[in-house]
Motif scaffolding. Structure first.
Motif, short mmCIF file in Angstrom:
data_model
loop_
_atom_site.label_atom_id
_atom_site.label_comp_id
_atom_site.label_asym_id
_atom_site.label_seq_id
_atom_site.Cartn_x
_atom_site.Cartn_y
_atom_site.Cartn_z
N LEU A 102 88.10 63.79 77.74
CA LEU A 102 87.24 63.88 76.55
C LEU A 102 85.90 64.53 76.85
CD1 LEU A 102 87.75 60.34 74.94
CD2 LEU A 102 88.56 62.52 74.02
N VAL A 103 85.38 64.34 78.05
CA VAL A 103 84.03 64.80 78.39
C VAL A 103 84.08 66.26 78.84
CG1 VAL A 103 82.01 64.44 79.85
CG2 VAL A 103 83.37 62.46 79.08
N PRO A 104 83.43 67.15 78.13
CA PRO A 104 83.52 68.58 78.48
C PRO A 104 83.06 68.85 79.92
CG PRO A 104 82.51 68.29 76.32
CD PRO A 104 82.61 66.92 76.92
N GLY A 105 83.91 69.52 80.68
CA GLY A 105 83.55 69.95 82.03
C GLY A 105 83.44 68.85 83.06
N SER A 106 83.93 67.66 82.77
CA SER A 106 83.78 66.55 83.72
C SER A 106 84.69 66.73 84.93
CB SER A 106 84.09 65.22 83.04
OG SER A 106 85.46 65.14 82.73
N ARG A 107 84.33 66.03 86.00
CA ARG A 107 85.16 65.96 87.20
C ARG A 107 85.83 64.61 87.26
NH1 ARG A 107 81.40 67.55 92.18
NH2 ARG A 107 83.33 67.01 93.27
N TYR A 108 87.00 64.56 87.92
CA TYR A 108 87.79 63.34 88.00
C TYR A 108 88.25 63.15 89.43
CZ TYR A 108 91.94 60.32 87.33
OH TYR A 108 92.88 59.33 87.41
N HIS A 109 88.10 61.92 89.93
CA HIS A 109 88.48 61.66 91.33
C HIS A 109 89.09 60.28 91.45
CE1 HIS A 109 88.17 62.41 95.69
NE2 HIS A 109 88.08 61.09 95.75
N VAL A 110 90.20 60.19 92.16
CA VAL A 110 90.86 58.92 92.45
C VAL A 110 90.56 58.51 93.89
CG1 VAL A 110 93.07 57.72 92.63
CG2 VAL A 110 92.72 59.41 90.81
N THR A 167 86.10 53.00 84.30
CA THR A 167 85.67 52.69 82.93
C THR A 167 86.41 53.61 81.98
OG1 THR A 167 83.72 52.31 81.55
CG2 THR A 167 83.68 54.27 82.96
N ALA A 168 86.04 53.57 80.72
CA ALA A 168 86.72 54.38 79.72
C ALA A 168 85.81 54.56 78.52
CB ALA A 168 88.04 53.73 79.30
N HIS A 169 86.29 55.31 77.55
CA HIS A 169 85.58 55.45 76.27
C HIS A 169 85.78 54.21 75.42
CE1 HIS A 169 89.57 57.22 76.33
NE2 HIS A 169 89.71 56.88 75.06
N LYS A 170 86.92 53.53 75.59
CA LYS A 170 87.19 52.25 74.95
C LYS A 170 88.08 51.44 75.89
CE LYS A 170 89.00 49.97 70.80
NZ LYS A 170 87.85 49.04 70.82
N SER A 230 76.25 66.84 83.37
CA SER A 230 77.29 66.79 84.40
C SER A 230 77.82 65.36 84.51
CB SER A 230 76.72 67.24 85.74
OG SER A 230 76.28 68.58 85.68
N THR A 231 79.15 65.24 84.56
CA THR A 231 79.77 63.92 84.54
C THR A 231 80.91 63.86 85.56
OG1 THR A 231 79.26 63.63 82.19
CG2 THR A 231 80.98 62.22 83.12
N LEU A 232 80.92 62.77 86.32
CA LEU A 232 81.98 62.49 87.27
C LEU A 232 82.66 61.19 86.85
CD1 LEU A 232 83.51 62.70 90.04
CD2 LEU A 232 81.56 61.46 91.04
N CYS A 233 83.99 61.21 86.75
CA CYS A 233 84.77 60.01 86.46
C CYS A 233 85.54 59.64 87.73
CB CYS A 233 85.74 60.25 85.31
SG CYS A 233 84.93 60.61 83.74
N ILE A 234 85.33 58.40 88.21
CA ILE A 234 85.94 57.91 89.43
C ILE A 234 86.80 56.70 89.09
CG2 ILE A 234 85.52 57.01 91.77
CD1 ILE A 234 82.72 58.10 91.65
N VAL A 235 87.92 56.52 89.82
CA VAL A 235 88.73 55.33 89.62
C VAL A 235 89.47 54.98 90.91
CG1 VAL A 235 90.73 56.66 88.78
CG2 VAL A 235 90.49 54.24 88.13
N GLY A 236 89.58 53.69 91.16
CA GLY A 236 90.43 53.23 92.25
C GLY A 236 91.89 53.42 91.90
N ALA A 237 92.69 53.86 92.86
CA ALA A 237 94.09 54.18 92.60
C ALA A 237 94.89 52.99 92.10
CB ALA A 237 94.74 54.74 93.87
#
Length: 265
Positions: free
Chosen positions: A227-235, A121-124, A204-211
């Motif tokens: 954009l999200v302070p302190g978020s985690r990101y995982h592919v 997903t995204a912010h827009k 606490s926020t986790l952002c996930i995305v399929g490669a």
């Protein structure tokens, strides 16, 4: 399978898992799908968590309501469902438009949200012109003529093969969604913009995305995470726009790792 009337819309939902003793996770499905996209993930979580799935308005067995919608309409339905069930401090896990709904719910009812998992997903998402074209096309032609293009964004080439019966099943899922509900939710996505709101997320926020996501590519999801302070990101490798279907074990493992590190766990 249960039903409740919220905001004059009947919403289908299910509650499963460990009960009130454990954290509660609410799963929010994507455009053109219903709650069954989470079926392969839930058994990997229900021993330790309470899980809620539901069909947003205009999808699955929930009412159509009055399209076109706003993201705030979907978020108000979800807030009403959570209030109906008597929960608070839930973990929202939203996929695609589900992630926009999660962000909207956090803006309007932060008291309900303990953490966010924003998947594919995204912010827009997308430009208004693209969504207007899609709405016009689906209203004239239905979903049948759009299946191949949508599936190329949803799933990897290795999943989209004739011998994979599950792939045909998800094609059927898309085809059987109400056209008015699909188009109405396209309008909600078109008009949603959480670019500024994302900067103020304080849970606490986790952002996930399929490669190989063809709808919300990794760079776009990464821009949300930035954009999200302190978020985690995982592919998640070997998956596209719906990794909970293509890579449920990997999706559940990343989710479990994130949940284990939440304050108080």
């Amino acid at each position: 399978m249960q039903f409740v009337s919220i905001n004059d819309v009947v919403i289908r939902y299910d509650v499963a898992g460990a009960g009130d003793r454990k954290p509660v996770i609410v799963f929010i499905n994507s455009l053109g799908t219903d709650a069954r996209i989470w079926d392969l993930v839930l058994p990997k979580l229900t021993d330790d968590y309470t899980v809620i799935t539901y069909d947003k308005r205009g999808h699955g067995l929930s009412d159509l309501g009055k399209p076109p919608y706003r993201i705030e309409d979907h978020a108000a339905d979800l807030a009403g469902l959570i209030d109906h069930l008597g929960y608070a401090d839930v973990i929202l896990c939203g996929l695609s438009v589900g992630g926009l709904i999660a962000q909207s719910l956090y803006v309007g009812r932060p008291d309900l949200v303990r953490a966010l998992v924003l998947a594919d997903t995204a912010h827009k998402i997308g430009a208004a012109e693209m969504w207007d074209e899609r709405i016009a096309k689906v209203e004239v032609e239905g979903l049948g003529g759009m299946v191949d293009g949508i599936m190329q964004r949803w799933f990897t080439a290795s999943y989209r093969v004739p011998e994979n019966a599950a792939y045909q099943g998800y094609c059927n899922m898309l085809l059987r969604q109400p056209v008015a509900g699909y188009a109405g939710t396209c309008a909600a996505i078109r008009d949603a913009d959480f670019t500024e709101a994302a900067k103020n997320i304080a849970v606490s926020t986790l952002c996930i995305v399929g490669a190989e996501d063809g709808s919300t590519p990794p760079d776009l999801v990464r821009s949300l995470a930035d954009l999200v302070p302190g978020s985690r990101y995982h592919v998640i490798e070997n998956a596209a726009h719906i990794p909970c279907v293509e890579a449920p074990a990997a999706f559940a493992a990343v989710l479990r790792d994130f949940l284990a590190q939440l304050p108080g766990e």
